[in-house]
Scaffold this active site. Structure first.
Site, mmCIF file in Angstrom:
data_model
loop_
_atom_site.group_PDB
_atom_site.id
_atom_site.type_symbol
_atom_site.label_atom_id
_atom_site.label_comp_id
_atom_site.label_asym_id
_atom_site.label_seq_id
_atom_site.Cartn_x
_atom_site.Cartn_y
_atom_site.Cartn_z
ATOM 1 N N THR A 203 -5.705 -7.362 27.141
ATOM 2 C CA THR A 203 -6.701 -7.132 28.188
ATOM 3 C C THR A 203 -6.935 -5.642 28.470
ATOM 4 O OG1 THR A 203 -4.979 -7.316 29.889
ATOM 5 C CG2 THR A 203 -6.240 -9.301 29.374
ATOM 6 N N THR B 150 -1.078 -9.709 25.262
ATOM 7 C CA THR B 150 -0.061 -10.456 26.003
ATOM 8 C C THR B 150 -0.034 -11.941 25.655
ATOM 9 O OG1 THR B 150 -0.148 -8.900 27.813
ATOM 10 C CG2 THR B 150 0.680 -11.073 28.350
HETATM 11 N N1 ASP Z 1 -0.769 -4.461 27.295
HETATM 12 C C1 ASP Z 1 -1.414 -5.709 26.988
HETATM 13 C C2 ASP Z 1 -2.518 -5.435 25.974
HETATM 14 O O1 ASP Z 1 -3.547 -4.972 26.346
HETATM 15 C C3 ASP Z 1 -1.965 -6.341 28.217
HETATM 16 C C4 ASP Z 1 -2.618 -7.686 28.013
HETATM 17 O O2 ASP Z 1 -2.828 -8.175 26.943
HETATM 18 O O3 ASP Z 1 -2.924 -8.319 29.029
HETATM 19 O O4 ASP Z 1 -2.322 -5.684 24.823
#
Ligand code: ASP
EC number: 3.5.1.1
Length: 352
Positions: free
Chosen positions: A98, A23
């Site tokens: 994440t 993200t």
């Molecule tokens: N869907 C994203 C990922 O894990 C969520 C994030 O980065 O917070 O790439």
């Protein structure tokens, strides 16, 4: 070649950022979905990178991805990148989505044996282009954490794979994503945080692993013939057999209840016995977020040790599945594999 972000002054430290996606570097596409963008997106929005008194180089692991798409091959490539750049940099920051960050950080903790430098995973809940983004603060702090030294003597402060997020520095194989809507996305399970970023950076030195006596050893194999079997009331024999009777299965994490309890129904025990007889390593991990597996505390777990099932102590599921991949990837004799699975290899379990 690395994209180069020169510091304005003569830099004290050199840190390599490995960009995988997530993200932090995402933007909305025409359909209104968040999609990963190039690191350039982040660099443009973060002029403060130049204010850090460090040289920050950036390498892409590959095309940026949402971390839901991370693979075992990516983990091996990440470990190889760190190995190839180990001598050139004082520390490493892995910019990662994440969603699977806890799995990746745990996997890397096993692959990087005798790590003598800091490897910090970080990311963001809100993209860098949004006004309330957490990407900037997380990345800047992760860079500072990766460069941190002991005030006396200058030794590396955190020779570990860790996750920095919001304000917490967490051992990588103790991290768990617990929140998808708030900024404090990660928690440290069954172990105190290694540090905290308030106005000052604070380190919990007594909880941090010591510098290794031996040189870095980067492992190059993970065995992906593993699975996670999560128990729930109503689970049927057909479903358990479908999961445990896969031809070449070598290991399974059994996600049990409470302190490691499982049904005592004969059909269930037979399924486990059959898997164990076929040489499948079964690691008992609790569905509880805190506490530990104590096989034999209840009648409903006493039979498990007799079937050869290993207690996972206070390990997280993320660390358990990656530890299984790592230990099975070492291709050792069954007794050695079992011993390694119950040993604390990288601070992932607290033995009592
Ligand atoms: N869907 C994203 C990922 O894990 C969520 C994030 O980065 O917070 O790439």
């Amino acid at each position: 070649m690395p994209l180069f972000t020169p510091a304005d002054t003569s830099p004290e430290k050199a840190i390599l950022v490995i960009y995988t996606g997530g993200t932090a570097g995402m933007a909305y596409n025409k359909s209104g979905e968040l999609v990963p963008m190039k690191f350039e997106q982040i660099r443009k929005k973060m002029p403060e990178l130049r204010q850090l008194n460090m040289q920050v180089d950036v390498l892409n692991l590959g095309p940026p991805i949402d971390s839901s798409n991370i693979t075992v091959a990516d983990w091996l490539a990440l470990a190889a990148l760190i190995r190839d750049n180990y001598a050139r940099y004082d520390g490493f920051v892995v910019l990662h989505g994440t969603d699977t960050m806890a799995y990746s950080a745990a996997a890397l903790s096993f692959l990087l044996e005798n790590l003598g430098k800091t490897v910090v995973f970080t990311g963001a809940q809100v993209p860098v282009g949004r006004i309330r983004t957490d990407a900037r603060r997380n990345l800047v702090t992760a860079l500072e954490m990766a460069a941190a030294c002991h005030p006396a003597g200058g030794a590396v402060r955190v020779p570990e794979v860790c996750v920095f997020f919001n304000e917490l520095l967490i051992r990588g194989n103790r991290a768990k994503k617990v929140e998808s809507q708030q900024y404090d996305a990660f928690r440290s399970e069954n172990y105190p945080p290694l540090g905290r970023a308030g106005i000052e950076l604070e380190f919990n030195d007594r909880q941090i692993r010591p510098l290794p006596a031996a040189p870095l050893c980067v492992h190059t194999h993970l065995d992906d013939r593993v699975t996670i079997l999560r128990l729930f009331p109503g689970l049927t024999e057909r479903m358990v057999r479908a999961q445990l009777e896969v031809d070449d299965l070598r290991g399974a994490v059994l996600e049990t209840y409470g302190s490691g309890n499982a049904p005592t129904a004969p059909w269930f025990l037979n399924c486990l016995r059959d898997a164990a007889d076929r040489g499948v390593c079964l690691l008992n991990v609790s569905q509880c977020e805190e506490g530990r597996v104590l096989q034999g505390r209840y009648e409903t777990s006493a039979h498990l040790s007799g079937l050869g099932i290993l207690g996972g102590d206070d390990i997280t599921v993320e660390a358990a599945i990656t530890k299984l991949m790592f230990v099975l990837g070492l291709n050792q004799a069954p007794e050695v594999t079992r011993r390694l699975l119950t040993q604390d290899l990288r601070g992932e379990i607290t033995l009592i």
